[in-house]
Design a protein around this motif. Sequence first.
Motif, PDB file in Angstrom:
ATOM      1  N   MET A   1       0.849  -1.203   0.000  1.00  0.00           N
ATOM      2  CA  MET A   1       0.000   0.000   0.000  1.00  0.00           C
ATOM      3  C   MET A   1       0.881   1.248   0.000  1.00  0.00           C
ATOM      4  SD  MET A   1      -1.190   0.499   3.988  1.00  0.00           S
ATOM      5  CE  MET A   1       0.049   0.718   5.265  1.00  0.00           C
ATOM      6  N   LYS A   2       0.250   2.344  -0.433  1.00  0.00           N
ATOM      7  CA  LYS A   2       0.938   3.629  -0.402  1.00  0.00           C
ATOM      8  C   LYS A   2       0.853   4.191   1.023  1.00  0.00           C
ATOM      9  CE  LYS A   2      -0.179   6.103  -4.026  1.00  0.00           C
ATOM     10  NZ  LYS A   2      -1.072   7.072  -4.718  1.00  0.00           N
ATOM     11  N   ALA A   3       1.959   4.752   1.523  1.00  0.00           N
ATOM     12  CA  ALA A   3       1.951   5.307   2.882  1.00  0.00           C
ATOM     13  C   ALA A   3       3.021   6.383   3.010  1.00  0.00           C
ATOM     14  CB  ALA A   3       2.206   4.208   3.909  1.00  0.00           C
ATOM     15  N   LEU A   4       2.796   7.270   3.963  1.00  0.00           N
ATOM     16  CA  LEU A   4       3.780   8.297   4.276  1.00  0.00           C
ATOM     17  C   LEU A   4       4.660   7.748   5.396  1.00  0.00           C
ATOM     18  CD1 LEU A   4       4.430  11.277   3.556  1.00  0.00           C
ATOM     19  CD2 LEU A   4       2.957  11.934   5.462  1.00  0.00           C
ATOM     20  N   TRP A   5       5.972   7.888   5.269  1.00  0.00           N
ATOM     21  CA  TRP A   5       6.906   7.329   6.250  1.00  0.00           C
ATOM     22  C   TRP A   5       7.732   8.452   6.864  1.00  0.00           C
ATOM     23  CZ3 TRP A   5       7.206   2.559   8.280  1.00  0.00           C
ATOM     24  CH2 TRP A   5       8.356   2.206   8.991  1.00  0.00           C
ATOM     25  N   LEU A   6       7.875   8.420   8.186  1.00  0.00           N
ATOM     26  CA  LEU A   6       8.685   9.423   8.888  1.00  0.00           C
ATOM     27  C   LEU A   6       9.899   8.754   9.517  1.00  0.00           C
ATOM     28  CD1 LEU A   6       9.190  12.248  10.138  1.00  0.00           C
ATOM     29  CD2 LEU A   6       7.692  11.567  12.021  1.00  0.00           C
ATOM     30  N   GLU A   7      11.062   9.274   9.189  1.00  0.00           N
ATOM     31  CA  GLU A   7      12.301   8.750   9.783  1.00  0.00           C
ATOM     32  C   GLU A   7      13.335   9.865   9.797  1.00  0.00           C
ATOM     33  OE1 GLU A   7      13.322   4.944   8.166  1.00  0.00           O
ATOM     34  OE2 GLU A   7      15.250   4.883   9.184  1.00  0.00           O
ATOM     35  N   ASN A   8      13.998  10.071  10.922  1.00  0.00           N
ATOM     36  CA  ASN A   8      15.040  11.117  11.032  1.00  0.00           C
ATOM     37  C   ASN A   8      14.555  12.483  10.539  1.00  0.00           C
ATOM     38  OD1 ASN A   8      16.894   9.300  12.082  1.00  0.00           O
ATOM     39  ND2 ASN A   8      17.550   8.664  10.030  1.00  0.00           N
ATOM     40  N   HIS A   9      13.401  12.926  11.010  1.00  0.00           N
ATOM     41  CA  HIS A   9      12.843  14.246  10.661  1.00  0.00           C
ATOM     42  C   HIS A   9      12.452  14.358   9.189  1.00  0.00           C
ATOM     43  CE1 HIS A   9      15.222  16.320  14.175  1.00  0.00           C
ATOM     44  NE2 HIS A   9      14.917  15.075  14.443  1.00  0.00           N
ATOM     45  N   GLN A  10      12.432  13.241   8.474  1.00  0.00           N
ATOM     46  CA  GLN A  10      12.211  13.279   7.029  1.00  0.00           C
ATOM     47  C   GLN A  10      10.962  12.475   6.676  1.00  0.00           C
ATOM     48  OE1 GLN A  10      14.866  15.102   5.754  1.00  0.00           O
ATOM     49  NE2 GLN A  10      13.474  15.384   4.010  1.00  0.00           N
ATOM     50  N   LEU A  11      10.072  13.111   5.889  1.00  0.00           N
ATOM     51  CA  LEU A  11       8.882  12.407   5.420  1.00  0.00           C
ATOM     52  C   LEU A  11       9.116  11.955   3.988  1.00  0.00           C
ATOM     53  CD1 LEU A  11       6.053  14.864   6.561  1.00  0.00           C
ATOM     54  CD2 LEU A  11       6.365  12.530   7.405  1.00  0.00           C
ATOM     55  N   ASP A  12       8.724  10.726   3.661  1.00  0.00           N
ATOM     56  CA  ASP A  12       8.670  10.378   2.244  1.00  0.00           C
ATOM     57  C   ASP A  12       7.591   9.334   1.988  1.00  0.00           C
ATOM     58  OD1 ASP A  12      10.550   7.664   1.554  1.00  0.00           O
ATOM     59  OD2 ASP A  12      10.853   8.634   3.490  1.00  0.00           O
ATOM     60  N   LEU A  13       7.151   9.280   0.724  1.00  0.00           N
ATOM     61  CA  LEU A  13       6.109   8.336   0.350  1.00  0.00           C
ATOM     62  C   LEU A  13       6.751   6.998   0.032  1.00  0.00           C
ATOM     63  CD1 LEU A  13       3.892  10.648  -1.811  1.00  0.00           C
ATOM     64  CD2 LEU A  13       3.073   9.267   0.108  1.00  0.00           C
ATOM     65  N   ARG A  14       6.140   5.933   0.548  1.00  0.00           N
ATOM     66  CA  ARG A  14       6.712   4.605   0.316  1.00  0.00           C
ATOM     67  C   ARG A  14       5.608   3.637  -0.087  1.00  0.00           C
ATOM     68  NH1 ARG A  14      11.263   3.358   4.970  1.00  0.00           N
ATOM     69  NH2 ARG A  14      12.501   5.218   4.556  1.00  0.00           N
ATOM     70  N   SER A  15       6.043   2.550  -0.666  1.00  0.00           N
ATOM     71  CA  SER A  15       5.134   1.444  -0.921  1.00  0.00           C
ATOM     72  C   SER A  15       5.435   0.389   0.143  1.00  0.00           C
ATOM     73  CB  SER A  15       5.374   0.902  -2.322  1.00  0.00           C
ATOM     74  OG  SER A  15       4.409  -0.073  -2.589  1.00  0.00           O
ATOM     75  N   LEU A  16       4.476   0.133   1.026  1.00  0.00           N
ATOM     76  CA  LEU A  16       4.697  -0.763   2.164  1.00  0.00           C
ATOM     77  C   LEU A  16       3.683  -1.897   2.129  1.00  0.00           C
ATOM     78  CD1 LEU A  16       5.100   1.978   4.937  1.00  0.00           C
ATOM     79  CD2 LEU A  16       6.925   0.622   3.926  1.00  0.00           C
TER      80      LEU A  16
END
Length: 315
Positions: A1-16
């Motif tokens: 599924m498409k999802a927004l991911w947060l890691e180390n102050h950084q947001l990016d769109l991922r396929s999870l």
Amino acid sequence: MKALWLENHQLDLRSLPEPANPGEALIRIRKAGICSTDLELVKGYYPFTGIPGHEFVGEVVAADDESWVGQRVVGDINVTCGDCEQCLNGRSTHCENRTVLGITKRDGTFAEFTTLPIANLHRVPASVPDEMAVFTEPLAAALEIQQQVHVRPTDRVLVVGAGRLGQLIAQTLALTGSDLHVAARHAYQQKILIERGIRIIAEEDVQPWRWDIVVEATGSPGGFSLARQAIRPRGTLVMKSTYKGEMSVNFSSIVVDEVNIVGSRCGPFEPALRLMEKGEVDPSVLIAGEFKLGEALLAFERAAQAGVLKVLVTP
Ligand SMILES: [Zn+2]
Ligand SMILES: [Zn+2]
């Protein structure tokens, strides 16, 4: 599924992969709201890695109890153990082993799907549209004030701050019949309040030591200082916002004035849904924009701009 991911102050769109938590309902997200807490997570005020988002309305697509499948739902964000000292004594939102949707050890709602235990779910009445239901969680948080504090019709009540949460607090306190004023700094905030018949007051007109109940909803030292000055001796100061880092407070004056200080966080969902069903509050006046999940980074940029209240994300 498409999802927004947060890691180390950084947001990016991922396929999870779709989430799979045994025993929990699988929920397709219909709308999710960006809250100040999400913006603070991105800034790194609290440690969190994963899918952010906790304000949502969705539809159950799979559950052990099939009667929930197809239901439009909102959900309590605290997933609790039922077994610790706090849970066993009726303080389950303070569960010592809790995970919190999109905030603590649990993926959230800026995604196509999320999961929650059925015990956390509440059915949304048919007459409450998604644009309102998505506000159930912050509206419930606003109502926690009335759960904790007896607001009398004769009370003079001041809300300091008219941002995302302050607006909802003002709408619910307006129903108590108290003498309510809101210290709203910006014209766009004042306009929404005035249109709902809620009285505003300029900061310089807030009389010191005159208000029975003051709600601090700015999360800023300046807001706290105004609230502290406004409260009368033996009045009640409700702390509705978290503060970045530590704040310096003159506690001697609070002791001398015998001020009651009440910390206030998550609240009851069913009354929030009831108020929206009866049309007694309308949180949708806060909506400043809607974005597709694929544009979630733009949605976060928009939500972080000054003067923007609620931004919604639709998968
Ligand atoms: Zn929130
Ligand atoms: Zn517990």
